[in-house]
Design a protein around this motif. Structure first.
Motif, PDB file in Angstrom:
ATOM      1  N   TRP A 118       0.844  -1.188   0.000  1.00  0.00           N
ATOM      2  CA  TRP A 118       0.000   0.000   0.000  1.00  0.00           C
ATOM      3  C   TRP A 118       0.880   1.240   0.000  1.00  0.00           C
ATOM      4  O   TRP A 118       1.831   1.327   0.784  1.00  0.00           O
ATOM      5  CB  TRP A 118      -0.914   0.005   1.225  1.00  0.00           C
ATOM      6  CG  TRP A 118      -2.059  -0.961   1.114  1.00  0.00           C
ATOM      7  CD1 TRP A 118      -2.114  -2.236   1.605  1.00  0.00           C
ATOM      8  CD2 TRP A 118      -3.299  -0.724   0.449  1.00  0.00           C
ATOM      9  NE1 TRP A 118      -3.310  -2.821   1.297  1.00  0.00           N
ATOM     10  CE2 TRP A 118      -4.071  -1.908   0.588  1.00  0.00           C
ATOM     11  CE3 TRP A 118      -3.850   0.347  -0.235  1.00  0.00           C
ATOM     12  CZ2 TRP A 118      -5.359  -2.045   0.064  1.00  0.00           C
ATOM     13  CZ3 TRP A 118      -5.131   0.220  -0.762  1.00  0.00           C
ATOM     14  CH2 TRP A 118      -5.871  -0.952  -0.615  1.00  0.00           C
ATOM     15  N   GLN A 119       0.583   2.196  -0.874  1.00  0.00           N
ATOM     16  CA  GLN A 119       1.421   3.390  -1.028  1.00  0.00           C
ATOM     17  C   GLN A 119       0.586   4.656  -1.073  1.00  0.00           C
ATOM     18  O   GLN A 119      -0.604   4.625  -1.410  1.00  0.00           O
ATOM     19  CB  GLN A 119       2.236   3.277  -2.326  1.00  0.00           C
ATOM     20  CG  GLN A 119       3.192   2.099  -2.360  1.00  0.00           C
ATOM     21  CD  GLN A 119       3.865   1.923  -3.709  1.00  0.00           C
ATOM     22  OE1 GLN A 119       3.312   2.261  -4.759  1.00  0.00           O
ATOM     23  NE2 GLN A 119       5.083   1.388  -3.697  1.00  0.00           N
ATOM     24  N   HIS A 120       1.239   5.763  -0.724  1.00  0.00           N
ATOM     25  CA  HIS A 120       0.609   7.073  -0.888  1.00  0.00           C
ATOM     26  C   HIS A 120       1.641   8.074  -1.404  1.00  0.00           C
ATOM     27  O   HIS A 120       2.834   7.974  -1.091  1.00  0.00           O
ATOM     28  CB  HIS A 120      -0.021   7.581   0.419  1.00  0.00           C
ATOM     29  CG  HIS A 120       0.943   7.725   1.564  1.00  0.00           C
ATOM     30  ND1 HIS A 120       1.677   8.869   1.805  1.00  0.00           N
ATOM     31  CD2 HIS A 120       1.273   6.868   2.574  1.00  0.00           C
ATOM     32  CE1 HIS A 120       2.404   8.716   2.895  1.00  0.00           C
ATOM     33  NE2 HIS A 120       2.190   7.508   3.378  1.00  0.00           N
ATOM     34  N   THR A 121       1.186   8.998  -2.201  1.00  0.00           N
ATOM     35  CA  THR A 121       2.037  10.089  -2.693  1.00  0.00           C
ATOM     36  C   THR A 121       1.562  11.427  -2.138  1.00  0.00           C
ATOM     37  O   THR A 121       2.239  12.435  -2.288  1.00  0.00           O
ATOM     38  CB  THR A 121       2.022  10.156  -4.229  1.00  0.00           C
ATOM     39  OG1 THR A 121       0.673  10.285  -4.675  1.00  0.00           O
ATOM     40  CG2 THR A 121       2.626   8.883  -4.816  1.00  0.00           C
ATOM     41  N   THR A 122       0.399  11.440  -1.517  1.00  0.00           N
ATOM     42  CA  THR A 122      -0.148  12.614  -0.845  1.00  0.00           C
ATOM     43  C   THR A 122      -1.074  12.118   0.255  1.00  0.00           C
ATOM     44  O   THR A 122      -1.542  10.965   0.216  1.00  0.00           O
ATOM     45  CB  THR A 122      -0.933  13.512  -1.817  1.00  0.00           C
ATOM     46  OG1 THR A 122      -1.486  14.628  -1.090  1.00  0.00           O
ATOM     47  CG2 THR A 122      -2.071  12.742  -2.472  1.00  0.00           C
ATOM     48  N   THR A 123      -1.321  12.981   1.245  1.00  0.00           N
ATOM     49  CA  THR A 123      -2.276  12.628   2.300  1.00  0.00           C
ATOM     50  C   THR A 123      -3.379  13.675   2.394  1.00  0.00           C
ATOM     51  O   THR A 123      -4.111  13.724   3.375  1.00  0.00           O
ATOM     52  CB  THR A 123      -1.559  12.514   3.666  1.00  0.00           C
ATOM     53  OG1 THR A 123      -0.853  13.736   3.922  1.00  0.00           O
ATOM     54  CG2 THR A 123      -0.583  11.336   3.674  1.00  0.00           C
ATOM     55  N   SER A 124      -3.510  14.512   1.382  1.00  0.00           N
ATOM     56  CA  SER A 124      -4.534  15.549   1.369  1.00  0.00           C
ATOM     57  C   SER A 124      -5.922  14.921   1.478  1.00  0.00           C
ATOM     58  O   SER A 124      -6.284  14.051   0.689  1.00  0.00           O
ATOM     59  CB  SER A 124      -4.431  16.363   0.073  1.00  0.00           C
ATOM     60  OG  SER A 124      -5.443  17.342   0.014  1.00  0.00           O
ATOM     61  N   GLY A 125      -6.684  15.342   2.476  1.00  0.00           N
ATOM     62  CA  GLY A 125      -8.001  14.772   2.692  1.00  0.00           C
ATOM     63  C   GLY A 125      -8.004  13.539   3.559  1.00  0.00           C
ATOM     64  O   GLY A 125      -9.062  12.974   3.844  1.00  0.00           O
ATOM     65  N   GLY A 126      -6.822  13.093   3.996  1.00  0.00           N
ATOM     66  CA  GLY A 126      -6.732  11.927   4.865  1.00  0.00           C
ATOM     67  C   GLY A 126      -5.934  10.803   4.247  1.00  0.00           C
ATOM     68  O   GLY A 126      -6.069  10.504   3.052  1.00  0.00           O
ATOM     69  N   LEU A 127      -5.091  10.177   5.032  1.00  0.00           N
ATOM     70  CA  LEU A 127      -4.241   9.091   4.538  1.00  0.00           C
ATOM     71  C   LEU A 127      -5.071   7.968   3.928  1.00  0.00           C
ATOM     72  O   LEU A 127      -4.759   7.455   2.840  1.00  0.00           O
ATOM     73  CB  LEU A 127      -3.383   8.539   5.678  1.00  0.00           C
ATOM     74  CG  LEU A 127      -2.527   7.307   5.355  1.00  0.00           C
ATOM     75  CD1 LEU A 127      -1.447   7.642   4.352  1.00  0.00           C
ATOM     76  CD2 LEU A 127      -1.914   6.725   6.616  1.00  0.00           C
ATOM     77  N   GLU A 128      -6.148   7.585   4.627  1.00  0.00           N
ATOM     78  CA  GLU A 128      -6.934   6.442   4.178  1.00  0.00           C
ATOM     79  C   GLU A 128      -7.561   6.649   2.802  1.00  0.00           C
ATOM     80  O   GLU A 128      -7.811   5.693   2.062  1.00  0.00           O
ATOM     81  CB  GLU A 128      -8.026   6.102   5.206  1.00  0.00           C
ATOM     82  CG  GLU A 128      -9.176   7.082   5.299  1.00  0.00           C
ATOM     83  CD  GLU A 128      -8.860   8.369   6.044  1.00  0.00           C
ATOM     84  OE1 GLU A 128      -9.778   9.191   6.193  1.00  0.00           O
ATOM     85  OE2 GLU A 128      -7.706   8.559   6.477  1.00  0.00           O
TER      86      GLU A 128
END
Length: 350
Positions: A14-24
Motif C-alpha cells: 500500500w502506497q501514498h504520494t499525498t495525504t490531502s483529505g486523509g491518509l486512508e
C-alpha cells in the motif's frame, strides 16, 4: 516450466504520494512494487502482520511533514512481525527466523504495510517460541511506549495511574505495571470497564460517570507515577499534585493539537511552579526501540503475564478501512492488518 523464485522480484504494498483529505483516502494498492533494497544495517523481512498507530497517519497528514520526512512514494506502518529473508551484515539472525518490533527508530519510519519491508538493526527481537506472530505484531510502538513510560520510573509496590486504559498503549500499560508489581488504577469509558479489570487493573474510573480528577482526589491512594495516554487537555496534570506524592512523575504520551496545547506543555515542563509551571515532574514521550525491552514484553507474553488485545484484524486488501476505524478513537487495544500470513506459511513450510 519456470522455477518460482523467493523472494520474488515484485510485491504487493500500500502506497501514498499525498495525504490531502486523509491518509486512508489516498492509499493505493500497488500489486507490482519492486522489493526494497537493503543496506548493510537493514534486514529484508517478509511481513506477516502489522499493527496501526496514530503516528502512522498524524505526521504524514501534516503537509510540511509529508514533504520533508517521507519519500515521494511511501508505505505506512511501523509495527510488524515477520520473517527474516536476508539478514543485515554481521547479524546473527538467519533466514527463516521470526522477529517482531518496529521497522525503524523514528516516528516517521514506515514500510510495514507491504509484503516485504526493510527493518533497521536494533529495532526488533526474535519471536519467543509459542507466541503468535499476529499477537507480537501488536507490541511495537504501543508496547514499547507502555514499557518505557512505566518500568524505568517505578518499583515493586508503587502505585500507578494510567489515563486511558483501553487503547493500544493502555492495555499494555495495565499489564506491564502489574507484571512489575505495581498497584494500578486506570480510566476508561463504561463499555471498557470490564476489559480493564480483566487486564488486572485494581481500580477503574469510568470517565463517563464523572470527573477523573475528582475521582482520583477521592481515592485513598497517593500515586507514585502517572501516565497520560489521552492528553486532550492538560487538566489532569494541573491537578495531579492533589492525588500524587511529591516525588511523583507525570509522563504525557498523548497530547492535544495546536499552539495552545504546546504552550501548556512548555509551561508544565520548563517553568517553576511560582511562574505558572506545574508542581510535579513532567515529561513528553516518544519510545526508543530497544531490543531488551521488546524481549521482555515478548517473554511476558510467552509466560501469559501480558496478552495481546486486538480489537479487529483486517485483511490486507482492506487496509484503508483499518485506518478509518483507527481514526474513530474508539478502539479496544490494537488494530492489526494481516499482511501476508498465508504467503508466509506457504513459502516457509516447504
Amino acid at each position: 516450466m519456470a522455477t518460482k523464485t523467493f523472494p520474488p522480484l515484485t510485491m504487493k504494498t500500500w502506497q501514498h504520494t499525498t495525504t490531502s483529505g486523509g491518509l486512508e483516502k489516498n492509499l493505493k494498492l500497488n500489486p507490482l512494487a519492486a522489493l526494497p533494497v537493503e543496506k548493510e544495517s537493514q534486514h529484508l523481512v517478509q511481513i506477516i502482520a502489522t499493527a496501526l498507530n496514530p503516528v502512522d497517519y498524524k505526521l504524514a497528514e501534516v503537509a510540511i511533514m509529508r514533504r520533508l520526512l517521507y519519500p515521494r512514494v511511501a508505505t505506512p506502518c511501523i509495527d510488524f512481525a515477520g520473517c527474516i529473508v536476508t539478514p543485515a551484515a554481521g547479524s546473527t539472525l538467519k533466514p527463516g527466523q521470526l522477529i517482531y518490533g518496529l521497522v525503524g527508530k523514528t516516528p516517521w519510519a514506515n514500510g510495514a504495510l507491504g509484503e516485504f519491508s526493510l527493518v533497521e538493526v536494533g529495532t526488533s527481537a526474535e519471536l519467543p517460541e509459542g507466541v503468535d506472530p499476529v499477537d507480537a505484531a501488536s507490541i511495537g510502538v504501543a508496547g514499547v511506549t507502555a514499557y518505557q513510560s512505566i518500568v524505568p520510573h517505578v518499583k515493586k509496590g508503587d502505585s500507578v495511574f494510567i489515563n486511558g486504559g483501553s487503547g493500544g498503549c493502555g492495555v499494555f500499560g495495565i499489564q506491564i505495571a502489574k507484571a512489575v508489581g505495581c498497584y494500578v488504577a486506570t480510566s476508561c469509558s463504561t463499555a471498557n470497564v470490564e476489559l480493564c479489570r480483566n487486564l488486572g487493573a485494581d481500580e477503574v474510573i469510568d470517565y463517563k460517570k464523572g470527573s477523573v480528577v475528582e475521582a482520583l482526589k477521592a481515592s485513598q491512594v497517593k500515586f507514585d507515577h502517572v501516565v497520560d495516554n489521552v492528553g486532550t487537555t492538560m487538566e489532569l496534570y494541573w491537578h495531579c499534585q492533589e492525588f500524587t506524592k511529591p516525588e511523583a512523575g507525570y509522563v504525557m504520551v498523548g497530547s492535544g493539537p495546536g499552539i495552545g496545547s504546546a504552550i501548556e506543555r512548555f509551561k508544565a515542563k520548563s517553568l517553576p511552579a511560582f511562574l505558572g509551571g506545574g508542581k510535579r515532574s513532567y515529561s513528553g514521550f516518544w519510545p526508543q526501540a530497544k531490543i531488551e525491552d521488546l524481549k521482555q514484553i515478548g517473554t511476558w507474553m510467552k509466560e501469559g503475564k501480558v496478552k495481546a488485545v486486538i480489537d479487529e484484524m483486517f485483511p490486507f486488501g482492506e487496509a484503508p478501512n483499518a485506518f478509518v476505524k483507527l481514526k474513530t478513537g474508539r478502539t479496544r487495544g490494537k488494530i492489526v492488518v494481516d499482511v501476508a500470513s498465508e504467503t508466509y506459511r506457504n513459502e516457509w513450510a516447504k
